[in-house]
Scaffold this motif. Structure first.
Motif, mmCIF file in Angstrom:
data_model
loop_
_atom_site.group_PDB
_atom_site.id
_atom_site.type_symbol
_atom_site.label_atom_id
_atom_site.label_comp_id
_atom_site.label_asym_id
_atom_site.label_seq_id
_atom_site.Cartn_x
_atom_site.Cartn_y
_atom_site.Cartn_z
ATOM 1 N N PHE A 3 0.853 -1.173 0.000
ATOM 2 C CA PHE A 3 0.000 0.000 0.000
ATOM 3 C C PHE A 3 0.897 1.234 0.000
ATOM 4 N N ARG A 4 0.314 2.369 -0.326
ATOM 5 C CA ARG A 4 1.066 3.611 -0.240
ATOM 6 C C ARG A 4 0.161 4.725 0.262
ATOM 7 N N GLN A 5 0.796 5.694 0.868
ATOM 8 C CA GLN A 5 0.041 6.823 1.404
ATOM 9 C C GLN A 5 0.857 8.088 1.223
ATOM 10 N N ALA A 6 0.278 9.010 0.463
ATOM 11 C CA ALA A 6 0.886 10.321 0.271
ATOM 12 C C ALA A 6 0.315 11.278 1.313
ATOM 13 N N PRO A 7 1.046 12.339 1.650
ATOM 14 C CA PRO A 7 0.539 13.300 2.641
ATOM 15 C C PRO A 7 -0.827 13.829 2.253
ATOM 16 N N GLY A 8 -1.764 13.805 3.198
ATOM 17 C CA GLY A 8 -3.099 14.322 2.947
ATOM 18 C C GLY A 8 -4.006 13.377 2.180
ATOM 19 N N ALA A 65 5.263 8.659 -2.129
ATOM 20 C CA ALA A 65 4.437 8.273 -0.980
ATOM 21 C C ALA A 65 5.270 7.438 -0.022
ATOM 22 N N ALA A 66 4.707 7.203 1.151
ATOM 23 C CA ALA A 66 5.261 6.194 2.041
ATOM 24 C C ALA A 66 4.638 4.855 1.636
ATOM 25 N N TYR A 67 5.469 3.868 1.438
ATOM 26 C CA TYR A 67 4.997 2.556 0.989
ATOM 27 C C TYR A 67 5.048 1.584 2.165
ATOM 28 N N TYR A 68 3.959 0.834 2.326
ATOM 29 C CA TYR A 68 3.811 -0.115 3.423
ATOM 30 C C TYR A 68 3.538 -1.508 2.875
#
Length: 125
Positions: free
Chosen positions: A36-41, A91-94
């Motif tokens: 998964f990935r998550q970008a700020p906001g 993004a931050a990748y998890y």
């Protein structure tokens, strides 16, 4: 079981990176491992998933044809090869695992029960 994601970094547009997700601790026999990935906001979004047999993979449309997920069961490690990177891939990748019986590859983060820490990917334009 602990998942350790690594391999992030800074890369130029069009470049490539390979992320690794290594499992440690007790015997690791997940049903599915996903990235998964998550970008700020932004909300966390599904990127790619693979079942532990390796026979089934699934990709988000945004990365299809550019990213490849694979696993080495002997090393308890899942990889995410990323090519033709774009700034929007920043993004931050998890990595995360499903450790119960599951049919198919879940796309929702809440269906994954074990998570690693994130590794940052930054693509400069």
């Amino acid at each position: 079981v602990q998942l350790q994601a690594s391999g992030g970094g800074l890369v130029q547009t069009g470049g490539s990176l390979t992320l690794s997700c290594a499992a440690s601790g007790e015997s690791f026999s997940p049903t599915v491992v996903g990235w998964f990935r998550q970008a700020p906001g932004s909300e966390r979004e599904f990127v790619a998933g693979i079942n532990w047999s390796g026979r089934s993979t699934y990709y988000a449309d945004s990365v299809k044809g550019r990213f490849t997920i694979s696993r080495n069961s002997a090393k308890n490690t899942v990889y995410l090869q990323m090519y033709s990177l774009k700034p929007e891939d920043t993004a931050a990748y998890y990595c995360a695992a499903v450790r119960r019986i599951w049919i198919g590859i879940p796309l929702k983060s809440q269906d994954y029960d074990t998570w690693g820490q994130g590794t940052q990917v930054t693509v400069s334009s």
